[in-house]
Structures are given as structure tokens and as C-alpha cells.
Design a protein around this motif. Structure first.
Motif, mmCIF file in Angstrom:
data_model
loop_
_atom_site.group_PDB
_atom_site.id
_atom_site.type_symbol
_atom_site.label_atom_id
_atom_site.label_comp_id
_atom_site.label_asym_id
_atom_site.label_seq_id
_atom_site.Cartn_x
_atom_site.Cartn_y
_atom_site.Cartn_z
ATOM 1 N N GLY A 1 50.373 41.853 53.239
ATOM 2 C CA GLY A 1 49.872 41.740 51.873
ATOM 3 C C GLY A 1 48.662 40.843 51.688
ATOM 4 O O GLY A 1 48.213 40.638 50.558
ATOM 5 N N ARG B 1 45.558 42.860 50.250
ATOM 6 C CA ARG B 1 45.795 43.190 48.839
ATOM 7 C C ARG B 1 45.667 41.927 47.985
ATOM 8 O O ARG B 1 45.076 41.955 46.894
ATOM 9 C CB ARG B 1 47.174 43.811 48.658
ATOM 10 N N LEU C 1 44.460 51.688 46.160
ATOM 11 C CA LEU C 1 44.275 50.678 45.113
ATOM 12 C C LEU C 1 43.528 51.233 43.902
ATOM 13 O O LEU C 1 43.377 50.556 42.899
ATOM 14 C CB LEU C 1 43.494 49.478 45.671
#
Length: 167
Positions: A95, A98, A134
């Protein structure tokens, strides 16, 4: 954890730039020195900003994002250009990428930037898929152009004097 880089991060930033260049099959092109990065990122007139992703468990640097503002004549507003986004191989999938992109999006929102743009190599399918997931839209109708080395010097040699600009 995402944090603003400090001058003490310069050696780690340089190392990750070299790692990214090797991944992008262009290791020989990553020539920036620590001194150049220190001046460009933390000097009197910074050219760019860096966010650092740290692993919550170890505090180890997992990745970075280097960005700078840009301007759109079409919208009349500032935006953000992401020059480098890199997460070290052992930290991928946790993660960090992100989180870095979300932190940059928040900077855009808080700064009133209407665009957040970056480039990705056309062969980097995992990154393209990640960005599309995204909501990023690849701009396939645009081609990047670059002048460097001899062609840049040759064109500059033909430049007229610019009024108000020192020689």
C-alpha cells in the motif's frame, strides 16, 4: 507512514532514484549527485518536493514520490507533475504506492491544483494497470518530446537575444 523528506534523506533518495533508473532500464542516465539533489530539493529555491514512505513496522524507507508544480494555460490553474514514484521491490503490495499517490492528491486538493499528471513507460503494464485502477486516464494522443546534448546546444546557439534577459 508518509512524511515530507528532509535533507538527511538525500542519500536514500539518490539511492532510490538509481534503483528506479535500473528498473526502467536506464541506469546509466541516473547521474544526479547528492550535492545536486540537496541543492535542488532543499536549497534557496527548491525545484521539487519529495514525500517518503516508511514501513510502519520497521521505519525503513520503502519508497518516495518526487513532484513539482506545473501550470496549465488551458485551465489557467496550477497542477502537479509527479516526476518519480518508486516503491522498493520488497515493500511492494503493502500500500505504499497508493498512500504516496493519495498524499499527493491531498496536496493537490489543498493547494487548489486541478491536474495531477505523470508519465509511465508504455511497457510498464503493472504500473499502468495500477494507475488505471485508481481512475487515472492515460493520454494516448500526446507524445513527449525531448532535446538534450548536442541538439539542445545547437538549437540554443540559434536563439535570438531576449529583451530583459541577461546574456
Amino acid at each position: 507512514m508518509i512524511r515530507e523528506a528532509t535533507v538527511t534523506d538525500v542519500p536514500e533518495i539518490r539511492a532510490m532514484i538509481r534503483e528506479l533508473a535500473a528498473y526502467e532500464r536506464a541506469a546509466e542516465q541516473a547521474r544526479a549527485t547528492e550535492e545536486q539533489l540537496r541543492a535542488a530539493l532543499f536549497g534557496e529555491h527548491p525545484a521539487a518536493s519529495v514525500l517518503i514512505a516508511e514501513d510502519d513496522g520497521t521505519g525503513e524507507v520503502a519508497g518516495f514520490a518526487l513532484w513539482f508544480p506545473r501550470f496549465s494555460t488551458w485551465t489557467g490553474t496550477r497542477g502537479m507533475h509527479l516526476e518519480d514514484l518508486y516503491v522498493r521491490p520488497h515493500a511492494r503490495g503493502a500500500g505504499h504506492g497508493r498512500a504516496l499517490l493519495a498524499a499527493l492528491a491531498a496536496i493537490c486538493r489543498d493547494s487548489g491544483f486541478e491536474r495531477f499528471e505523470w508519465m509511465v513507460l508504455d511497457w510498464n503494464e503493472p504500473a499502468i494497470a495500477f494507475y488505471e485502477a485508481l481512475g487515472a486516464e492515460p493520454l494516448k494522443e500526446w507524445t513527449m518530446c525531448r532535446l538534450t546534448g548536442g541538439p539542445l546546444r545547437e538549437l540554443a546557439a540559434r536563439a535570438p537575444a531576449v529583451a530583459g534577459r541577461p546574456d
